[in-house]
Scaffold this motif. Structure first.
Motif, PDB file in Angstrom:
ATOM      1  N   ALA A  36       3.834 -18.521  17.494  1.00  0.00           N
ATOM      2  CA  ALA A  36       3.691 -17.200  18.122  1.00  0.00           C
ATOM      3  C   ALA A  36       3.418 -17.321  19.611  1.00  0.00           C
ATOM      4  CB  ALA A  36       2.558 -16.430  17.445  1.00  0.00           C
ATOM      5  N   MET A  37       2.815 -18.436  20.040  1.00  0.00           N
ATOM      6  CA  MET A  37       2.497 -18.535  21.466  1.00  0.00           C
ATOM      7  C   MET A  37       3.764 -18.531  22.322  1.00  0.00           C
ATOM      8  SD  MET A  37       1.099 -22.416  22.021  1.00  0.00           S
ATOM      9  CE  MET A  37       1.319 -23.516  20.633  1.00  0.00           C
ATOM     10  N   PHE A  38       4.867 -19.053  21.797  1.00  0.00           N
ATOM     11  CA  PHE A  38       6.104 -19.056  22.581  1.00  0.00           C
ATOM     12  C   PHE A  38       6.756 -17.676  22.564  1.00  0.00           C
ATOM     13  CE2 PHE A  38       5.616 -23.354  20.708  1.00  0.00           C
ATOM     14  CZ  PHE A  38       5.124 -23.939  21.861  1.00  0.00           C
ATOM     15  N   LEU A  39       6.743 -17.069  21.374  1.00  0.00           N
ATOM     16  CA  LEU A  39       7.260 -15.703  21.266  1.00  0.00           C
ATOM     17  C   LEU A  39       6.496 -14.785  22.209  1.00  0.00           C
ATOM     18  CD1 LEU A  39       9.148 -13.986  19.174  1.00  0.00           C
ATOM     19  CD2 LEU A  39       6.963 -13.237  18.297  1.00  0.00           C
ATOM     20  N   GLY A  40       5.174 -14.868  22.146  1.00  0.00           N
ATOM     21  CA  GLY A  40       4.329 -13.963  22.916  1.00  0.00           C
ATOM     22  C   GLY A  40       4.381 -14.240  24.409  1.00  0.00           C
ATOM     23  N   THR A  41       4.338 -15.517  24.787  1.00  0.00           N
ATOM     24  CA  THR A  41       4.382 -15.865  26.211  1.00  0.00           C
ATOM     25  C   THR A  41       5.654 -15.339  26.847  1.00  0.00           C
ATOM     26  OG1 THR A  41       3.083 -17.849  25.840  1.00  0.00           O
ATOM     27  CG2 THR A  41       4.414 -17.788  27.839  1.00  0.00           C
ATOM     28  N   ALA A  42       6.787 -15.615  26.210  1.00  0.00           N
ATOM     29  CA  ALA A  42       8.052 -15.138  26.759  1.00  0.00           C
ATOM     30  C   ALA A  42       8.069 -13.621  26.821  1.00  0.00           C
ATOM     31  CB  ALA A  42       9.208 -15.650  25.906  1.00  0.00           C
ATOM     32  N   GLY A  43       7.504 -12.991  25.789  1.00  0.00           N
ATOM     33  CA  GLY A  43       7.459 -11.534  25.775  1.00  0.00           C
ATOM     34  C   GLY A  43       6.684 -10.984  26.959  1.00  0.00           C
ATOM     35  N   GLY A  53      11.356 -15.156  31.018  1.00  0.00           N
ATOM     36  CA  GLY A  53      10.500 -15.302  29.847  1.00  0.00           C
ATOM     37  C   GLY A  53      10.827 -16.564  29.073  1.00  0.00           C
ATOM     38  N   THR A  54      12.123 -16.799  28.885  1.00  0.00           N
ATOM     39  CA  THR A  54      12.556 -17.981  28.145  1.00  0.00           C
ATOM     40  C   THR A  54      12.122 -19.259  28.864  1.00  0.00           C
ATOM     41  OG1 THR A  54      14.462 -16.664  27.529  1.00  0.00           O
ATOM     42  CG2 THR A  54      14.545 -19.004  27.007  1.00  0.00           C
ATOM     43  N   ALA A  55      12.252 -19.249  30.211  1.00  0.00           N
ATOM     44  CA  ALA A  55      11.847 -20.423  30.977  1.00  0.00           C
ATOM     45  C   ALA A  55      10.354 -20.675  30.835  1.00  0.00           C
ATOM     46  CB  ALA A  55      12.211 -20.236  32.444  1.00  0.00           C
ATOM     47  N   ALA A  56       9.568 -19.591  30.821  1.00  0.00           N
ATOM     48  CA  ALA A  56       8.114 -19.751  30.653  1.00  0.00           C
ATOM     49  C   ALA A  56       7.807 -20.399  29.316  1.00  0.00           C
ATOM     50  CB  ALA A  56       7.423 -18.399  30.769  1.00  0.00           C
ATOM     51  N   ALA A  57       8.512 -19.943  28.255  1.00  0.00           N
ATOM     52  CA  ALA A  57       8.293 -20.532  26.933  1.00  0.00           C
ATOM     53  C   ALA A  57       8.691 -22.001  26.923  1.00  0.00           C
ATOM     54  CB  ALA A  57       9.074 -19.762  25.876  1.00  0.00           C
ATOM     55  N   LEU A  85      11.883 -33.343  22.334  1.00  0.00           N
ATOM     56  CA  LEU A  85      13.063 -32.539  22.686  1.00  0.00           C
ATOM     57  C   LEU A  85      13.264 -31.412  21.676  1.00  0.00           C
ATOM     58  CD1 LEU A  85      15.953 -34.816  23.955  1.00  0.00           C
ATOM     59  CD2 LEU A  85      15.046 -32.731  24.990  1.00  0.00           C
ATOM     60  N   ALA A  86      13.109 -31.749  20.388  1.00  0.00           N
ATOM     61  CA  ALA A  86      13.265 -30.732  19.355  1.00  0.00           C
ATOM     62  C   ALA A  86      12.221 -29.643  19.545  1.00  0.00           C
ATOM     63  CB  ALA A  86      13.126 -31.355  17.973  1.00  0.00           C
ATOM     64  N   PHE A  87      10.994 -30.068  19.879  1.00  0.00           N
ATOM     65  CA  PHE A  87       9.916 -29.091  20.064  1.00  0.00           C
ATOM     66  C   PHE A  87      10.247 -28.156  21.219  1.00  0.00           C
ATOM     67  CE2 PHE A  87       5.856 -27.328  21.117  1.00  0.00           C
ATOM     68  CZ  PHE A  87       5.189 -27.267  19.917  1.00  0.00           C
ATOM     69  N   ILE A  88      10.700 -28.741  22.354  1.00  0.00           N
ATOM     70  CA  ILE A  88      10.996 -27.916  23.528  1.00  0.00           C
ATOM     71  C   ILE A  88      12.132 -26.941  23.223  1.00  0.00           C
ATOM     72  CG2 ILE A  88      11.822 -27.968  25.903  1.00  0.00           C
ATOM     73  CD1 ILE A  88      10.476 -30.705  26.171  1.00  0.00           C
ATOM     74  N   LEU A  89      13.158 -27.456  22.550  1.00  0.00           N
ATOM     75  CA  LEU A  89      14.301 -26.602  22.212  1.00  0.00           C
ATOM     76  C   LEU A  89      13.860 -25.442  21.328  1.00  0.00           C
ATOM     77  CD1 LEU A  89      17.289 -26.547  22.763  1.00  0.00           C
ATOM     78  CD2 LEU A  89      17.653 -27.802  20.643  1.00  0.00           C
ATOM     79  N   THR A 103      11.824 -22.972  23.320  1.00  0.00           N
ATOM     80  CA  THR A 103      12.660 -22.203  24.236  1.00  0.00           C
ATOM     81  C   THR A 103      13.379 -21.081  23.502  1.00  0.00           C
ATOM     82  OG1 THR A 103      13.022 -24.269  25.419  1.00  0.00           O
ATOM     83  CG2 THR A 103      14.440 -22.422  26.004  1.00  0.00           C
ATOM     84  N   LEU A 104      13.944 -21.425  22.337  1.00  0.00           N
ATOM     85  CA  LEU A 104      14.683 -20.407  21.596  1.00  0.00           C
ATOM     86  C   LEU A 104      13.741 -19.352  21.020  1.00  0.00           C
ATOM     87  CD1 LEU A 104      17.335 -22.703  19.973  1.00  0.00           C
ATOM     88  CD2 LEU A 104      17.720 -20.953  21.699  1.00  0.00           C
ATOM     89  N   ALA A 105      12.540 -19.793  20.597  1.00  0.00           N
ATOM     90  CA  ALA A 105      11.543 -18.822  20.162  1.00  0.00           C
ATOM     91  C   ALA A 105      11.200 -17.902  21.333  1.00  0.00           C
ATOM     92  CB  ALA A 105      10.288 -19.534  19.657  1.00  0.00           C
TER      93      ALA A 105
END
Lengths: 287, 321
Positions: B69-76, B97-101, B217-221, B224-226
């Motif tokens: 949720a932190m990636f969803l929320g941060t980008a939001g 937003g995506t870049a921030a995530a 890399l998998a985590f970052i990807l 990012t998509l989240a």
């Protein structure tokens, strides 16, 4: 100065609960390799159990200290026998997911019934009032919580590290198949250990009831902090769980005094730092 | 089994998958005209993308993050702030937003992959909780109110996004592109190595793969998509709030993936549509939604571990020989 000691005391109280909860988690993890996500919900159930006993059955605090852990512990053992036992051969993450689901069910049911506002639980009359120590006012009940939790933690440590029963337990942690071959009923020991860990959570809940009020969500946020405590301490040792619990409670209390804005996050920040320096945790070992 | 047979089966499977993707996207394209509310569809698509991103990490990397949720929320939050306060157009707001995530994902990923299994789950959960408190206290998120009435603006300065149908197709295109990217990644050499690490990490390392680099890399990807899902969601619904960074949201995405079938391509999409459907039809029942969510979790773990899509495809391959 008054405020500093006040926050230190609050920190010690929180630390007492962190220690008892992370101790329960560590004991369960040692034998079952499962992180019990329902731990927070069971802590809450302990508090509710005490509230019910007092308000519906007229049973007081002291009996609750005994009855609530037994009732909630039995509930835990039921869960272990009927559900968790089916998952031991699978990836341990399934245990985490199952207990997470159970925590949602329990919390949802309690919120439906009681809403999200807290209900007060009286401090037992024997422990009402406080002592004036000169430099600060010490409520008797809080002193009792600290002493009682220390006693509970250290007797748990003693039983596990210094008795015959504890040696069976530690042996079963290392190699359950071999211990079973020596004629010890390991599945029963697992069930009882789970019940004991859950009982510890419920006991912490009863002790917390007069301090934090009884609230369906009291365990939800607590459990995440306790997870961080467990990561910091590492699950390798019982003593580690106790010391980290109390230590982090105190650190949190001090942060409230010196820089209140960070008091919610300080434990997580410490976790990040510990992960950078010693990934296995302060008292842990890589496994 | 001869190698050519294996290859034939693999080709057949990937043909089925490709046909499935085309069918799914076509169905989504006509969905607003067969009586499904575009607003519901947009919400479900945002969560489907979120769940697909999460599944990339759990289903193919074997890493259970309990803090997505932190990636969803941060980008939001970042997108909503960019669109409302900085006045950035839709595409740049979503990108920021995506870049921030992605940035947050890099930091958190580097930390979290230092431990495995259950510890990984607890660490991501704890860091996400830290981010929750950060967003609760920092002024730009407006605390409990969230960032409200975020302007949707125009896409590339041309398409007016205040029209629900236009917005829907933009969301669908974002979803489709991200979905195809995930499909491509899974079937790339990178995806194969990731699966190898999931199955047997020491062995992958002994074969010369730097497991930590692949996991990171998998985590970052995935983060990012989240984030892309969160950024789109906050602009579509013109709101970025604490709900999206709370741990219940992290649990929800785990549930969607588990219910649909982790490690399958379509599972997370199916899971997201079902869960969002349940939530919107039962929204009047308050806390019962939490109870039902919990029950689904328990049932999935005890009886239904492959999820809907996983069970269906297992049944299919058994009966189709």
């Amino acid at each position: 100065m008054q405020a500093l000691f006040g926050q230190l005391l609050v920190g010690l109280i929180n630390g007492a609960f962190y220690a008892m909860l992370s101790l329960g988690l560590a004991v369960i993890f040692g034998l079952l390799n499962i992180i019990n996500f329902t731990h927070g919900a069971q802590y809450m159930m302990g508090a509710f159990c005490a509230w019910f006993l007092l308000n519906k059955a007229g049973v007081g605090y002291w009996w609750s200290l005994l009855i609530a852990p037994v009732v909630v512990g039995a509930f835990g053992m039921l869960i272990e026998r009927t559900m968790l036992a089916r998952l031991y051969k699978l990836d341990h993450l399934y245990g985490l997911l199952l207990t997470f689901g159970l925590a949602l069910i329990i919390q949802g049911l309690f919120r439906n019934e009681f809403g999200s506002s807290g209900m007060p639980y009286q401090i037992p009359t024997e422990l009402a009032g406080g002592l004036n120590l000169g430099f600060m006012f010490l409520p008797k009940y809080r002193a009792w919580v600290i002493i009682a939790s220390l006693a509970v933690c250290f007797s748990t440590w003693y039983v596990i590290e210094r008795t015959k029963l504890g040696s069976y337990l530690r042996a079963a942690t290392e190699n359950p198949a071999l211990v079973q071959a020596f004629g010890i009923n390991v599945p029963r020991m697992i069930t009882l250990t789970f019940g004991f860990g859950v009982g510890l959570a419920a006991l912490a809940g009863v002790m917390a009831a007069p301090i934090y009020q009884v609230n369906p969500l009291m365990g939800a946020d607590m459990i995440i902090v306790v997870f961080a405590v467990v990561v910091i301490g590492g699950m390798g040792s019982i003593m580690g769980a106790i010391l980290t619990g109390f230590g982090l409670g105190v650190v949190e209390g001090l942060t409230k005094y010196f820089y209140a804005e960070a008091s919610n996050t300080v434990i997580f920040v410490i976790m990040v730092i510990v992960l950078l320096i010693k990934p296995a945790g302060l008292f842990g070992r890589e496994r | 089994m001869a190698i050519s047979d294996t290859a034939a089966i693999a080709t057949r499977a990937s043909n089925t998958a490709r046909a499935g993707i085309v069918l799914m996207l076509a169905a989504l394209a006509i969905a607003p005209f067969v009586g499904l509310y575009p607003v519901f569809l947009m919400k479900a698509l945002c969560f489907a993308l979120f769940a697909c991103a999460f599944n990339l990490l759990l289903g193919f990397g074997g890493l259970l993050s309990f803090g997505h949720a932190m990636f969803l929320g941060t980008a939001g939050y970042v997108s909503a702030h960019a669109a409302k306060v900085w006045g950035l157009p839709f595409e740049l707001a979503v990108l920021s937003g995506t870049a921030a995530a992605a940035a947050l994902g890099t930091l958190v990923g580097a930390l979290a992959i230092r431990r495995q299994g259950i510890y990984f789950a607890m660490i991501t959960l704890a860091i996400a909780q830290m981010m929750f408190f950060f967003y609760l206290q920092t002024p730009f998120t407006h605390g409990e109110d969230g960032i409200q009435s975020v302007p949707r603006g125009r896409l590339f300065g041309v398409f007016d996004l205040s029209s629900t149908l236009t917005m829907y197709y933009v969301v669908l295109i974002i979803f489709a592109l991200a979905f195809l990217l995930i499909y491509r990644v899974i079937h790339s050499p990178f995806g194969q190595v990731l699966k190898a690490i999931r199955e047997n990490e020491p062995r992958a390392i002994s074969l010369g793969y730097d497991a930590d680099r692949y996991k990171l890399l998998a985590f970052i990807l995935s983060a990012t998509l989240a984030g892309l899902a969160g950024a789109t969601k906050s602009i579509v619904f013109q709101l970025a709030s604490l709900t999206d960074v709370h741990w219940t949201m992290s649990g929800e995405v785990v549930l969607m993936t588990l219910l649909g079938g982790m490690g399958t391509i379509f599972g997370p999409v199916v899971g997201a549509f079902i869960i969002i459907g349940i939530e919107s039809y039962l929204s009047d029942f308050g806390e019962w939604v939490t109870v039902i969510t919990g029950v689904i979790f328990v049932v999935c773990v005890l009886a239904f571990r492959r999820g809907i899509v996983g069970e269906l495809s297992a049944w299919w391959s058994k009966h189709a020989g």
